[in-house]
Structure formats: C-alpha cells, structure tokens
Design an enzyme around this catalytic site. Sequence first.
Site, mmCIF file in Angstrom:
data_model
loop_
_atom_site.group_PDB
_atom_site.id
_atom_site.type_symbol
_atom_site.label_atom_id
_atom_site.label_comp_id
_atom_site.label_asym_id
_atom_site.label_seq_id
_atom_site.Cartn_x
_atom_site.Cartn_y
_atom_site.Cartn_z
ATOM 1 C CG ASN A 179 -6.711 -0.504 1.799
ATOM 2 O OD1 ASN A 179 -6.082 -0.161 0.807
ATOM 3 N ND2 ASN A 179 -6.125 -0.958 2.901
ATOM 4 C CG HIS A 208 -3.007 3.481 2.522
ATOM 5 N ND1 HIS A 208 -3.656 3.205 1.348
ATOM 6 C CD2 HIS A 208 -3.017 2.324 3.248
ATOM 7 C CE1 HIS A 208 -4.053 1.946 1.355
ATOM 8 N NE2 HIS A 208 -3.678 1.395 2.490
ATOM 9 C CB CYS A 265 -0.933 -0.001 1.198
ATOM 10 S SG CYS A 265 -2.047 -1.413 1.200
HETATM 11 N N1 COA Z 1 -18.240 -7.692 10.916
HETATM 12 C C1 COA Z 1 -18.693 -7.877 12.181
HETATM 13 N N2 COA Z 1 -17.845 -8.181 13.199
HETATM 14 C C2 COA Z 1 -16.545 -8.292 12.914
HETATM 15 C C3 COA Z 1 -16.033 -8.100 11.614
HETATM 16 C C4 COA Z 1 -16.954 -7.791 10.600
HETATM 17 N N3 COA Z 1 -16.564 -7.584 9.327
HETATM 18 N N4 COA Z 1 -14.695 -8.264 11.650
HETATM 19 C C5 COA Z 1 -14.368 -8.542 12.909
HETATM 20 N N5 COA Z 1 -15.488 -8.568 13.683
HETATM 21 C C6 COA Z 1 -15.591 -8.839 15.116
HETATM 22 C C7 COA Z 1 -14.443 -9.636 15.653
HETATM 23 O O1 COA Z 1 -14.642 -11.017 15.472
HETATM 24 C C8 COA Z 1 -14.462 -9.235 17.102
HETATM 25 O O2 COA Z 1 -15.446 -9.972 17.767
HETATM 26 P P1 COA Z 1 -15.247 -10.467 19.290
HETATM 27 O O3 COA Z 1 -15.130 -9.210 20.100
HETATM 28 O O4 COA Z 1 -16.479 -11.246 19.539
HETATM 29 O O5 COA Z 1 -14.003 -11.289 19.285
HETATM 30 C C9 COA Z 1 -14.909 -7.784 17.077
HETATM 31 O O6 COA Z 1 -15.548 -7.587 15.806
HETATM 32 C C10 COA Z 1 -13.758 -6.800 17.204
HETATM 33 O O7 COA Z 1 -12.736 -7.217 16.318
HETATM 34 P P2 COA Z 1 -11.417 -6.405 16.101
HETATM 35 O O8 COA Z 1 -10.570 -7.119 15.112
HETATM 36 O O9 COA Z 1 -10.835 -6.064 17.440
HETATM 37 O O10 COA Z 1 -12.044 -5.076 15.457
HETATM 38 P P3 COA Z 1 -11.346 -3.740 15.072
HETATM 39 O O11 COA Z 1 -12.049 -2.631 15.699
HETATM 40 O O12 COA Z 1 -9.859 -3.826 15.237
HETATM 41 O O13 COA Z 1 -11.667 -3.659 13.512
HETATM 42 C C11 COA Z 1 -10.500 -3.921 11.445
HETATM 43 C C12 COA Z 1 -11.147 -4.613 12.626
HETATM 44 C C13 COA Z 1 -9.921 -4.964 10.510
HETATM 45 C C14 COA Z 1 -11.568 -3.101 10.727
HETATM 46 C C15 COA Z 1 -9.409 -2.969 11.976
HETATM 47 O O14 COA Z 1 -8.573 -3.661 12.872
HETATM 48 C C16 COA Z 1 -8.568 -2.375 10.904
HETATM 49 O O15 COA Z 1 -9.047 -1.632 10.061
HETATM 50 N N6 COA Z 1 -7.248 -2.649 10.933
HETATM 51 C C17 COA Z 1 -6.348 -2.129 9.941
HETATM 52 C C18 COA Z 1 -6.473 -2.923 8.690
HETATM 53 C C19 COA Z 1 -5.778 -2.278 7.540
HETATM 54 O O16 COA Z 1 -5.759 -1.066 7.437
HETATM 55 N N7 COA Z 1 -5.219 -3.090 6.659
HETATM 56 C C20 COA Z 1 -4.565 -2.631 5.482
HETATM 57 C C21 COA Z 1 -3.374 -1.819 5.813
HETATM 58 S S1 COA Z 1 -2.613 -1.281 4.366
#
Ligand code: COA
Length: 327
Positions: free
Chosen positions: A278, A248, A123
Amino acid sequence: MRTLTGSFHAYIVPAITSVGSAVPARTVTNKDLEAALATTDDWIRQRTGIERRHLASTEDKTGALAANAAQAALNASRLTAEELDAIIVATSTPDDAIVPTACQVQAALGASRAFAFDLAAACSGFVYACAMAGQWIKSGQVQHALVIGSETFSRLVNWSDRQTAILFGDGAGAVVLSAVPSSRDDWYCHLGADGSGKDLLFAPRGSYLQMKGREVFKFGVRVVTEELERLAAQSGLRLEEIDLFVLHQANQRIIEAVAQRLNLPPERLFSNIAHYGNTSAASIPIALAEAAQKGLLSPGSRVALVGFGAGLTWATCLLTYRPPGTE
Ligand code: COA
C-alpha cells in the site's frame, strides 16, 4: 467543435494523456520481514496479497520520487514543462513542513507557468487531486495539469508493529490530465469524508501510524462498493461500460470483495499490490502507469479511480485515457 475527421465533439472533458511512476530501488520481501517480525510470508500473502514492496533508503525523498514520476509522465506526453498550467502533489509524507512538494516538482521540471500546491487527504489524496484538476479543466481555467501521488509511508511505520509494517510501501506515480474534445460528457467525480472515523487510522505528528485493521477493512469494502454504485447511478454509464477499475491498493481481499459484491469480472479490477504494498496516495497512479505499460489501457478506455483512507476520506473519478496523438 468539429474535428478533422468530421465527427462532432460537443464537450471538453479532462482525460489522462500520459502516465509515469518512480519507486525506490530497494525491495523488501515478506521473507525479509519474517526475520524481524512475528509474521510469515504465507500469512501476509493470504491476508493481504502482498509479496514485496519498495522501501525508501535514507537518500530517497518524497519530493525526488514525485519529480521523477512527473518527469516520466511529461516525457510520455507531447508537452513541454512550460505548457503545464497546474501541478498538484497528493501526499501525507512531505519532506519539509514548509515548501510544498509540488513546488519542488515545478522547479525540477522547469514548469514555470504552473501553479503548484500539495493536497493531504491520506490514501484518497490522488483522486481528490484528480477531481480538483478535472473541475478546473471543465471550467476552462486549466488546459494541462500534472497530478502526482508521492509517499514515503515507511517513515511513519512502527517497524515492530506486525499489523501495519507488512502493509506499506513507498513510491510515486503521476498523470497528465488534459482538456480534450469528446462527443460525450463522460467526466464524473464524487468526494466524501467522515471525520468521526478519524481514530481508525492516524499518525500523530512525530509518532507512528496506528490502525484498527478490521474496521478499516470493512470501511474500505463498503465505501468502494457504494462509490461505484453511485457512479453507475449518476454518470449514466453501466459498470460494464467501464473498461478498467483502479482502486486504492490497500489489500487484495478488499479488491476481490468489491468485485464479488458488484459482480464484476476480477480482471477488470487492476491489481499490483503484490509488488508494491500500500503506497497510500501513490498507489492509484503507480497502478495506472503499470496498467498502461501492460497494454490494459487503449485510446478511449474509460477508467474508474476510487480512493479511500484515513480521515476517513474517499473519492471517485471517471476518466478517459487518450494517449498522445489520440486526444
Ligand atoms: N502476521 C501474522 N499474524 C498477524 C499479523 C501478521 N502480520 N497481523 C495480525 N496477525 C494476527 C492477529 O494478531 C490475530 O491473531 P489472533 O487471532 O491470535 O488474535 C490474527 O492474525 C487475525 O488478525 P486480524 O487483525 O483479525 O486479521 P485480518 O484478517 O483483519 O488482517 C489486516 C489484518 C491488517 C491485514 C487487515 O485487517 C487489513 O488489511 N485491514 C485494512 C488495512 C488497510 O487497508 N489500511 C490502509 C487503508 S488506506
């Protein structure tokens, strides 16, 4: 160098002189994803800011998206294809293992004088490519470079993994970087990498993308904040003197956390993640094209680009916007 208006321009700097983008016609909303995954529109909006994304159909290719975005940027410039000296495509999702996407673009445009190659830095790739083009412009070797980010990440995504499937979209964006006279040496770039973080986000050949979402999130907020603090310390400019920050587009909450940490007004951090998701190396040039179209960039605007992503990699460039007629 003295210009026609008599002002003195001591420096040659790389500037964005035109922008363009191209996305697949197919859009997929969060509601559409609800039907296939254990997720909800509300969850996706609240946790990421994403509402919909463009996804490639089987006919949409990384090379064709890149060529379309490049043609749009070229049309918006006053250049002919033969005036381009360099074409760089940042991509991690090329159509073919051999034949760089940039050579497909070169052939499609008829940019016969340009050298052309692809660059893979996930990215961060587009900003890495801007840094390379910018350094060549500074050294006098290149006058006009076409820098493109083009990706079809949907082909790497496991569509039954709700954590990653909701995040990504496909598309391409392009900018022409040209050598322009300037009274200030505003050019700044900085690149970084940390291979010890390779397990946070990766896709083995022939397999799906895997991600440790929370850790990537924290890395994103930390590294972008540090990059902008470094820019302020080393470029001689205060962050208030930068007109637009184009980060980004990975998660709206990352953009907001950076704005809060640096005490920047949220409106100076451009965001269009709601409509694209993204798009990896394409996110920043797609955002630049939209910012220009919305009138958020004026001649002379200073724009800070910050990319971050798998590798881990990160990159920052400070560029001025000088559309045709204002170079
Ligand atoms: N829909 C509903 N629930 C979801 C879900 C979805 N799409 N994805 C994850 N969950 C759930 C998880 O299972 C977790 O449940 P639990 O509490 O029962 O275990 C809960 O939501 C929280 O998960 P978590 O991973 O802690 O959520 P988060 O707030 O960190 O959000 C992302 C997840 C992926 C959106 C976030 O971490 C993120 O954007 N990270 C950066 C990713 C990124 O930018 N990648 C590319 C970089 S170039």
